[in-house]
Design an enzyme around this catalytic site. Sequence first.
Site, short mmCIF file in Angstrom:
data_model
loop_
_atom_site.label_atom_id
_atom_site.label_comp_id
_atom_site.label_asym_id
_atom_site.label_seq_id
_atom_site.Cartn_x
_atom_site.Cartn_y
_atom_site.Cartn_z
N GLU A 90 0.77 -1.17 0.03
CA GLU A 90 0.18 0.06 -0.03
C GLU A 90 0.98 1.09 -0.03
O GLU A 90 2.03 1.40 0.69
CB GLU A 90 -0.90 -0.01 1.14
CG GLU A 90 -1.85 1.13 1.14
CD GLU A 90 -3.11 0.70 2.29
OE1 GLU A 90 -4.00 0.39 1.86
OE2 GLU A 90 -2.88 1.47 3.24
N CYS A 110 3.25 8.59 1.33
CA CYS A 110 3.72 7.42 2.26
C CYS A 110 4.04 6.11 1.40
O CYS A 110 3.07 5.61 0.93
CB CYS A 110 2.50 7.46 3.09
SG CYS A 110 2.84 6.18 4.46
N CYS A 117 5.95 -7.11 7.85
CA CYS A 117 6.73 -6.70 8.76
C CYS A 117 6.88 -7.66 9.78
O CYS A 117 6.08 -8.21 10.29
CB CYS A 117 6.35 -5.35 9.33
SG CYS A 117 7.51 -4.57 10.51
N CYS A 121 4.48 -4.96 15.96
CA CYS A 121 3.49 -3.77 16.99
C CYS A 121 2.13 -4.27 17.16
O CYS A 121 1.52 -4.48 16.13
CB CYS A 121 3.97 -2.56 16.51
SG CYS A 121 5.76 -2.03 16.26
N CYS A 124 -0.95 -2.55 15.06
CA CYS A 124 -0.47 -2.56 13.60
C CYS A 124 -0.78 -3.39 12.90
O CYS A 124 -0.61 -4.90 12.91
CB CYS A 124 1.17 -2.30 13.29
SG CYS A 124 1.57 -2.12 11.74
N GLU A 165 9.42 -2.01 8.00
CA GLU A 165 10.30 -1.23 9.10
C GLU A 165 11.50 -0.84 8.44
O GLU A 165 12.26 -1.66 7.91
CB GLU A 165 10.60 -2.27 10.55
CG GLU A 165 12.04 -1.66 10.93
CD GLU A 165 11.92 -0.06 11.39
OE1 GLU A 165 11.28 0.19 12.25
OE2 GLU A 165 12.95 0.63 11.06
N SER A 196 10.89 6.53 9.18
CA SER A 196 10.25 6.34 10.56
C SER A 196 10.66 4.79 10.79
O SER A 196 10.39 3.99 10.35
CB SER A 196 8.69 6.44 10.36
OG SER A 196 8.08 6.22 11.55
N SER A 218 9.23 5.87 16.74
CA SER A 218 8.03 5.60 17.18
C SER A 218 8.56 5.23 18.62
O SER A 218 8.94 4.20 19.08
CB SER A 218 7.39 4.22 16.63
OG SER A 218 7.08 4.57 15.35
N LEU A 219 7.72 6.08 19.63
CA LEU A 219 8.24 5.88 21.14
C LEU A 219 6.84 5.23 21.77
O LEU A 219 7.11 4.32 22.49
CB LEU A 219 8.45 7.27 21.66
CG LEU A 219 9.38 7.07 22.84
CD1 LEU A 219 10.70 6.57 22.54
CD2 LEU A 219 9.54 8.75 23.40
N CYS A 333 4.46 4.37 11.46
CA CYS A 333 4.49 3.47 10.48
C CYS A 333 3.44 2.19 10.59
O CYS A 333 3.46 1.85 11.89
CB CYS A 333 6.06 3.12 10.60
SG CYS A 333 6.70 1.93 11.76
S1 SF4 Z 1 4.15 -0.14 13.28
FE1 SF4 Z 1 5.85 -0.31 11.80
S2 SF4 Z 1 7.57 -1.63 12.61
FE2 SF4 Z 1 5.75 -1.83 14.04
S3 SF4 Z 1 4.63 -3.71 12.85
FE3 SF4 Z 1 3.97 -1.92 12.09
S4 SF4 Z 1 4.94 -1.61 10.05
FE4 SF4 Z 1 6.18 -2.99 11.52
#
Ligand code: SF4
Length: 348
Positions: A90, A110, A117, A121, A124, A165, A196, A218-219, A333
Site C-alpha cells: 500500500e 507515504c 513486517c 507492533c 499495527c 520497518e 520512520s 516511534s516511542l 509506520c
Molecule cells: S508499526 Fe511499523 S515496525 Fe511496527 S509492525 Fe507495523 S510496520 Fe512494522
Amino acid sequence: MDTVQLAGQTEAALEQWARERGASPGAARGLARALLAEFAQRSILQQPSAALVAEAKSAFASALPPADAIVDPDGTVRFAVRLLDGVVIETVAIHQPQSETRKSERWTICVSSQAGCARGCVFCETGRLGLVRNLSAAEIVSQYALAARHLGQRPRNVVFMGMGEPLDNLEEVLRAIEVLREPSGFAVPERRITVSTVGIVPRLDELYARTRAQVAVSLHAIEPRARLALLPVARKWPLEELRRAIARAPRTVLLQWTLIAGVNDSDDDADGLVQFAQGLDVRVNLIPLNPGPAADQRAPPLDRCRAFQKRLAGAGLRTLLRMPHGQGIGGACGQLAGARRTAMANRH
Ligand code: SF4
C-alpha cells in the site's frame, strides 16, 4: 535474467552504464539525465543520441506496477500496488489542503519499504502479516512515481511510514532516497524525506551518517512494561539505549506517539515523555490511533488528545497533534490500515 528497473537507477549508475558502452563522459551524463527526466515526466533539456537511447530502453524497464486507487473524502488517495510477483503493498498520497497556515495545498507520499513486517507492533495491521519480503529500491521509487503520475505533480514530501520497518531494509531504502533526490529526476529534497523507525538501535547511526533525511522514532510509551506491551522490539533495545541513540542524532528527531485511550494518554504519560525528551533535540508528533487489529484499543476523545498536547507544549516540548488523514490512514509506520489486509490476504 531479471529485468533491470529504471526506477532503481541513480544518475551515477546510468552514467556508468553508458560509459561502459563507449559513450563520452558528456554523452553518458546527458543520457542519464534524459532517462531520469523522462521517467519523472519532466521536459528533457538535451536530447541524447537516438542509438544510445534505444539501447538504454531495451536494457531498463520503465513500466510502473499496476495499482488500484481509492480516494477518501478528504482527497487522500490510497493505492493498492501489485508488484511483479503478485505481492500487494500500500502507498498513500496524503492531502493537506490550503489553509490559514499553509499557502497552498500539500501532498505527502507515504511509501512502504517491505511487504509485511517482522516487528509485530500490537496496534499495527502490517505487524499481523509477518514479513513477506523486502522491497527493492525500484519498488519503493515506483510507488512515488505512480502517485506522482496520478496527481500530475511531483510532491516534495515523502515519508517511509507505510508497510514495513525501513531499517530492516536499510540498503534499499537508502538507494531509493538517492534516486528520489536526483535533481534531474524527481528532485525530492532529501530533508523533506522522513524515515520512520520503531527503534532499531544498531542501525540508527548508519541512517544518520548516510542520509540527511529526517528520522522519526516511534516511542508510544515510556513505562517499560507499557512499551513492551505495544512494541515487542522494546525487549531487544530498552528505552535507555534508544534514548542514547537519539541523543547522537545530528539533527532534530521526531518522536511519534500514537495516542491510545487508557494506555498512554494520561497526564503521567505526558510527564514521562517530557522527562524522556529533556536535553534531546526532538519534536513530538501525536497521532490518535486509527482503528487497528486490537479491537479494544481506540483513540482517546479529542479533548484528551488536546490536553495531552497542551501538557507537553506547556513543558516546552515542540508538539504537533496530527489528525488522521482519510479513513484508516495514520501517521505512524504501519498504521495504514484499510485495503491492505484484504489485499495481502488475497495473495493466498
Ligand atoms: S508499526 Fe511499523 S515496525 Fe511496527 S509492525 Fe507495523 S510496520 Fe512494522
